[in-house]
Motif scaffolding. Structure first.
Motif, PDB file in Angstrom:
ATOM      1  N   ILE A 235       0.875  -1.172   0.000  1.00 60.72           N
ATOM      2  CA  ILE A 235       0.000   0.000   0.000  1.00 60.72           C
ATOM      3  C   ILE A 235       0.911   1.221   0.000  1.00 60.72           C
ATOM      4  O   ILE A 235       2.069   1.133   0.417  1.00 60.72           O
ATOM      5  CB  ILE A 235      -0.928  -0.022   1.247  1.00 60.72           C
ATOM      6  CG1 ILE A 235      -2.045   1.018   1.152  1.00 60.72           C
ATOM      7  CG2 ILE A 235      -0.122   0.170   2.539  1.00 60.72           C
ATOM      8  CD1 ILE A 235      -3.101   0.851   2.263  1.00 60.72           C
ATOM      9  N   ASP A 236       0.421   2.355  -0.493  1.00 58.92           N
ATOM     10  CA  ASP A 236       1.258   3.560  -0.385  1.00 58.92           C
ATOM     11  C   ASP A 236       0.858   4.365   0.845  1.00 58.92           C
ATOM     12  O   ASP A 236      -0.282   4.298   1.314  1.00 58.92           O
ATOM     13  CB  ASP A 236       1.201   4.416  -1.671  1.00 58.92           C
ATOM     14  CG  ASP A 236      -0.121   5.122  -1.878  1.00 58.92           C
ATOM     15  OD1 ASP A 236      -1.174   4.575  -1.468  1.00 58.92           O
ATOM     16  OD2 ASP A 236      -0.132   6.213  -2.466  1.00 58.92           O
ATOM     17  N   VAL A 237       1.822   5.105   1.393  1.00 58.33           N
ATOM     18  CA  VAL A 237       1.587   5.839   2.645  1.00 58.33           C
ATOM     19  C   VAL A 237       1.065   7.233   2.299  1.00 58.33           C
ATOM     20  O   VAL A 237       1.817   8.194   2.210  1.00 58.33           O
ATOM     21  CB  VAL A 237       2.876   5.928   3.490  1.00 58.33           C
ATOM     22  CG1 VAL A 237       2.582   6.615   4.825  1.00 58.33           C
ATOM     23  CG2 VAL A 237       3.452   4.542   3.737  1.00 58.33           C
ATOM     24  N   SER A 238      -0.247   7.312   2.099  1.00 57.77           N
ATOM     25  CA  SER A 238      -0.878   8.595   1.806  1.00 57.77           C
ATOM     26  C   SER A 238      -1.582   9.165   3.030  1.00 57.77           C
ATOM     27  O   SER A 238      -1.679  10.379   3.192  1.00 57.77           O
ATOM     28  CB  SER A 238      -1.876   8.457   0.648  1.00 57.77           C
ATOM     29  OG  SER A 238      -2.830   7.444   0.924  1.00 57.77           O
ATOM     30  N   ASP A 239      -2.064   8.295   3.924  1.00 59.13           N
ATOM     31  CA  ASP A 239      -2.830   8.747   5.082  1.00 59.13           C
ATOM     32  C   ASP A 239      -2.107   8.554   6.414  1.00 59.13           C
ATOM     33  O   ASP A 239      -2.698   8.743   7.462  1.00 59.13           O
ATOM     34  CB  ASP A 239      -4.172   7.998   5.150  1.00 59.13           C
ATOM     35  CG  ASP A 239      -5.040   8.265   3.936  1.00 59.13           C
ATOM     36  OD1 ASP A 239      -4.875   9.329   3.313  1.00 59.13           O
ATOM     37  OD2 ASP A 239      -5.869   7.411   3.595  1.00 59.13           O
TER      38      ASP A 239
END
Length: 347
Positions: A235-239
């Motif tokens: 997952i990408d760390v956007s939040d």
């Protein structure tokens, strides 16, 4: 806001004239892009690959503040945050569409700045702009980007594949984008109180850039392929780190243990957070917008990446009943909670 002595009213061009003016210089790079801008629809051919698609919406006043966000950076970031979702599937992004809603306060020259940033991102990450839409807006600036990419079926990585004992890894460093945002907000308030005072951003270049001009981690996708590592989940760390690892654990039906001492936090991020009275660990856990890749790997893959300085192993996956926890530097165990960005908070 945009200040320029030249000011061309967009109405003089019309919608199709505007699209042609903004996209004429964009080149087609990929064989999968059969037809790009200029017809009723784009035509793509991925020849047996799994096709990956993601869309993001950026709204003025919600996702960005034009008091301190340069328009060229905004265009670049709008593309980056979207490509990051394709990379988070272990895929290669190849095309984007860009739709934009504009209020009458924006002259053509301002929109050209946004598209200059979009073009910079396309050039750097080898992306084709293949379509989009333009419209007038009564709510300020609206940008919607859809990214399209591909991967072989065997290479696609989902959020739900983490297994007990897997190692939890993250690229780059965390918390910088959030701390950079706090500096920008602080200087905005100072400016509003006294417009004669110059912003004090000395020594903060790195974290300011983390906020204004993040970089999607295509290089990590390539690196993992070179190492012959397929993550079990990603997952990408956007939040924020906490929110993202909880997504992986929920969808994989597992628990996790993170170790605070293993979190990669840049010295500038750490020192500036302390200067602002913030806990650097909380900034990493809940700040968001770092757009690093968070992923899990089998323990047997550990020797392949143990010496890579840009990947940190920050914990491991546990059984569901163990819950999701963080062990602090003082060996206190905390339950992980998602306190990051909420798109509907305050509505």
């Amino acid at each position: 806001m945009f200040e320029n002595k030249e000011r061309t009213d967009i109405a003089n061009l019309g919608e199709f004239g505007l699209i042609k003016h903004l996209t004429d210089n964009f080149k087609i790079r990929h064989e999968s892009s059969i037809k790009g801008v200029g017809d009723d629809a784009a035509v793509l051919n991925f020849d047996g690959k799994e096709v990956l698609i993601s869309t993001d919406l950026l709204l003025e006043g919600i996702h960005f503040d034009l008091a301190y966000v340069p328009l060229v950076h905004l265009g670049y970031k709008a593309v980056q945050v979207n490509l990051s979702d394709i990379y988070a599937m272990n895929g290669i992004a190849t095309q984007i569409t860009v739709s934009i809603g504009l209020s009458s306060k924006f002259p053509l020259e301002a929109v050209e700045e946004i598209y200059k940033g979009i073009e910079l991102a396309c050039n750097k990450f080898n992306i084709d702009l293949i379509g989009g839409d333009t419209s007038s807006s009564k709510q300020g600036l609206v940008i919607s980007v859809t990214s399209i990419g591909y991967a072989d079926k065997k290479d696609v990585v989902y959020r739900n594949g983490a297994e007990e004992g897997d190692l939890i890894c993250v690229s780059g460093d965390l918390g910088g984008a959030y701390v950079g945002l706090q500096i920008l907000e602080r200087e905005k308030l100072v400016y509003l109180e006294n417009p004669n005072i110059q912003p004090d951003l000395e020594g903060k270049d790195y974290i300011i850039e983390r906020q204004l001009k993040p970089e999607g981690r295509r290089d990590i996708v390539d690196l993992l392929a070179q190492m012959d590592i397929k993550p079990t989940s990603m997952i990408d760390v956007s939040d924020g780190l906490a929110s993202e690892i909880l997504h992986i654990c929920k969808q994989s039906d597992k628990g996790c243990t993170l170790y605070e001492e293993k979190f990669p936090i840049d010295p500038t991020t750490y020192e500036t957070a302390r200067e602002l009275g913030l806990d650097p660990t909380i900034c990493a856990l809940s700040g968001g917008e770092d757009y690093e890749l968070l992923f899990t790997i089998k323990q047997s893959d550990y020797p392949k990446l143990k010496n890579d300085v840009d990947i940190s192993i920050i914990g491991h996956i546990t059984d569901k009943n163990s819950g999701c926890k963080m062990v602090s530097k003082s060996d206190v165990v905390h339950e992980l909670k998602a306190q990051g960005w909420n798109a509907f908070q305050g509505l």
